[in-house]
Design a protein around this motif. Structure first.
Motif, short mmCIF file in Angstrom:
data_model
loop_
_atom_site.label_atom_id
_atom_site.label_comp_id
_atom_site.label_asym_id
_atom_site.label_seq_id
_atom_site.Cartn_x
_atom_site.Cartn_y
_atom_site.Cartn_z
N ALA A 141 0.84 -1.20 0.00
CA ALA A 141 0.00 0.00 0.00
C ALA A 141 0.87 1.25 0.00
CB ALA A 141 -0.90 0.00 1.22
N TYR A 188 -3.95 1.33 4.67
CA TYR A 188 -5.13 0.96 5.47
C TYR A 188 -4.64 0.63 6.87
CZ TYR A 188 -7.63 -3.25 7.26
OH TYR A 188 -8.22 -4.21 8.03
N LYS A 226 -10.36 -0.27 11.40
CA LYS A 226 -11.58 -0.89 10.86
C LYS A 226 -12.84 -0.11 11.26
CE LYS A 226 -9.35 -5.37 11.49
NZ LYS A 226 -9.01 -5.94 10.20
N ASN A 240 -14.92 -7.01 8.94
CA ASN A 240 -13.61 -6.60 8.41
C ASN A 240 -13.72 -5.52 7.33
OD1 ASN A 240 -10.84 -6.88 8.88
ND2 ASN A 240 -10.59 -7.93 6.92
N ARG A 244 -8.31 -19.66 9.85
CA ARG A 244 -8.70 -18.59 8.91
C ARG A 244 -8.95 -19.19 7.51
NH1 ARG A 244 -4.77 -13.46 9.25
NH2 ARG A 244 -6.51 -12.30 8.35
N SER A 251 -8.99 -10.64 4.91
CA SER A 251 -7.87 -9.74 5.19
C SER A 251 -8.00 -8.60 4.19
CB SER A 251 -6.55 -10.50 4.99
OG SER A 251 -5.48 -9.70 5.38
N ALA A 252 -8.19 -7.37 4.68
CA ALA A 252 -8.60 -6.30 3.77
C ALA A 252 -7.57 -6.06 2.65
CB ALA A 252 -8.87 -5.02 4.54
N SER A 253 -6.29 -6.18 2.97
CA SER A 253 -5.29 -5.95 1.93
C SER A 253 -5.40 -7.01 0.82
CB SER A 253 -3.88 -5.94 2.51
OG SER A 253 -3.64 -7.13 3.25
N ARG A 256 -7.13 -6.20 -2.54
CA ARG A 256 -6.38 -5.49 -3.58
C ARG A 256 -5.56 -6.44 -4.45
NH1 ARG A 256 -4.60 -1.83 1.14
NH2 ARG A 256 -2.76 -3.13 0.86
N SER A 316 -1.13 -7.53 11.99
CA SER A 316 -1.73 -6.24 11.61
C SER A 316 -3.10 -6.04 12.27
CB SER A 316 -1.95 -6.14 10.11
OG SER A 316 -0.95 -6.73 9.39
N THR A 317 -3.91 -7.10 12.24
CA THR A 317 -5.27 -6.99 12.80
C THR A 317 -5.21 -6.54 14.26
OG1 THR A 317 -5.86 -8.86 11.40
CG2 THR A 317 -7.42 -8.28 13.14
N MET A 375 -3.77 -2.86 14.54
CA MET A 375 -4.68 -1.74 14.20
C MET A 375 -5.82 -1.62 15.21
SD MET A 375 -6.49 -2.90 10.61
CE MET A 375 -5.01 -3.47 9.79
N ASP A 419 5.24 -1.75 6.03
CA ASP A 419 3.98 -2.27 6.58
C ASP A 419 4.17 -2.66 8.04
OD1 ASP A 419 2.33 -1.81 4.45
OD2 ASP A 419 2.58 -3.79 3.57
C1 DP6 Z 1 0.05 -2.07 7.18
O1 DP6 Z 1 -4.92 -6.51 5.52
O2 DP6 Z 1 -3.22 -7.61 7.03
O3 DP6 Z 1 -0.18 -3.69 5.45
O4 DP6 Z 1 -7.68 -6.83 7.34
O5 DP6 Z 1 -6.90 -7.22 9.68
O6 DP6 Z 1 -6.24 -8.82 7.86
P1 DP6 Z 1 -6.59 -7.38 8.21
O7 DP6 Z 1 -5.26 -6.53 7.99
P2 DP6 Z 1 -4.22 -6.54 6.81
O8 DP6 Z 1 -3.53 -5.11 7.11
C2 DP6 Z 1 -2.66 -4.51 6.24
C3 DP6 Z 1 -2.05 -3.31 6.92
C4 DP6 Z 1 -0.89 -2.71 6.17
C5 DP6 Z 1 -1.36 -1.59 5.25
C6 DP6 Z 1 -2.03 -2.00 3.97
O9 DP6 Z 1 -1.71 -3.05 3.38
O10 DP6 Z 1 -2.89 -1.21 3.52
#
Ligand code: DP6
Length: 340
Positions: A17, A21, A24, A30, A75, A142-144, A147, A195-196, A199, A286
């Motif tokens: 990224a 991100y 949440k 998520n 997961r 996992s939000a990333s 993408r 990461s979860t 954050m 990251d």
């Molecule tokens: C710092 O996608 O691993 O890489 O949704 O909780 O699984 P979850 O988190 P994740 O977080 C990525 C955080 C990051 C920034 C990014 O990739 O945008």
């Protein structure tokens, strides 16, 4: 001849990224609280085969030749069960997943992993879902990962609590602008804090979290515009601002979250020194100590060479941008079996 069971293999690339991100809007669904923009990394991929077998008593998951356990097993298995429910498949699945980068490099990526898993599971179960719907499924894991279904330059918007339909979209394909990312590996150890968890702790305890949520839309929009304009220095400055803001906010959590190692700082100084000597290079990190350096096709070899000599750097990977995730038949050049 048709195989005697449902099976598919998919490959997806990792992403980094540029607009981060972190946070949440809805923990159980998520849903990100902030928009993010990434580039897909052609050098780092995960290839995953999902096959549904009559004889299995539970889902079986193998990651890089070892049986998955604990949280990494559950997961994957939970996702398989959701796909089985949606498709009406009663048999359990065998999942075999392989990264094309060393497990010990500290680059293990939930993004490429869940993107490849979701694509393979949906295709194996014969669900007729488009890439956007598979991206939303990956986002719920996992939000990333949302993408990593797309190549090139990709955006994932912020969502709202209670609304589960959120997928990433492609801003431009890799051919729009042939950038490179040089990855400086400074540690092969697993993340200190996932990461979860990081954050969620930040959102609960960091005094800067609300300011971060207010800042992110303007950074993401400006990053997207800089990509459309192919404005390298604008993009690079925004990339560093997003990364440093995210890490500053995480450091201000209680207890503090510090992902940097001493060599991380060494690489940052090396990047800034390179820039003052006219090379095009901007850094981002990251939830770990490794540094990813955004650079151009013209400068990447030189950047990789310099970073390889920074104290504490264990290796460098020079990556071009990657393509959309694809199923095995489309991935003529890479087969999962060859990777094993
Ligand atoms: C710092 O996608 O691993 O890489 O949704 O909780 O699984 P979850 O988190 P994740 O977080 C990525 C955080 C990051 C920034 C990014 O990739 O945008």
């Amino acid at each position: 001849m048709q195989p005697p069971f449902l099976r598919a293999t998919a490959r997806a690339f990792a992403n980094i990224a540029l607009a981060k991100y972190w946070g949440k809007a809805d923990i159980s669904l998520n849903i990100p609280a902030v928009p993010s923009v990434s580039v897909t990394l052609g050098a780092l991929s995960t290839t995953t085969t999902v096959s549904f077998h009559d004889g299995l008593g539970c889902n079986e998951v193998t990651i890089n030749d070892a049986p998955a356990q604990g949280r990494s097993y559950s997961r994957v298995s939970d996702l398989i069960d959701r796909v089985r429910d949606a498709a009406g498949v009663s048999t359990f699945a065998r999942v075999v997943s392989t990264n094309n980068f060393p497990t010990a490099s500290g680059l293990a990526s939930s993004a490429s992993g869940f993107a490849a898993l979701c694509l393979a599971a949906v295709k194996a179960s014969r669900l007729d879902w488009d890439l956007a719907r598979i991206s939303a499924l990956a986002r719920s894991c996992s939000a990333s990962a949302a993408r990593s279904l797309y190549g090139g330059f990709v955006r994932l918007d912020a969502g709202v609590e209670g609304c589960s339909e959120l997928s990433a979209t492609q801003i431009a394909p890799a051919s729009h602008w042939p950038l490179h990312v040089v990855i400086a590996i400074v540690s092969g150890k697993p993340k200190k804090l996932a990461s979860t968890d990081g954050m969620n702790l930040t959102a609960a305890t960091s005094a800067y979290y609300d300011a971060w949520v207010r800042l992110c839309p303007s950074i993401a929009d400006a990053v997207e515009q800089a990509i459309r304009d192919r404005a390298f220095d604008v993009l690079g400055e925004l990339t560093e601002r997003s990364a440093m803001s995210m890490h500053a906010l995480a450091m201000a959590s209680t207890p503090p979250i510090l992902y940097f190692e001493p060599a991380t700082i060494g690489v940052l100084h090396a990047v800034w020194a390179m820039r003052s000597q006219g090379l095009q290079a901007y850094a981002t990190m990251d939830a770990g100590p490794n540094v990813k350096v955004l650079t151009t096709a013209q400068d990447s070899t030189k950047v990789a060479q310099i970073l390889g000599h920074v104290a504490g750097v264990q290796g460098v990977i020079d990556s071009p941008l990657g393509q959309d995730a694809c199923t095995f038949d489309d991935a003529a050049d890479v087969s999962h079996e060859e990777l094993k």
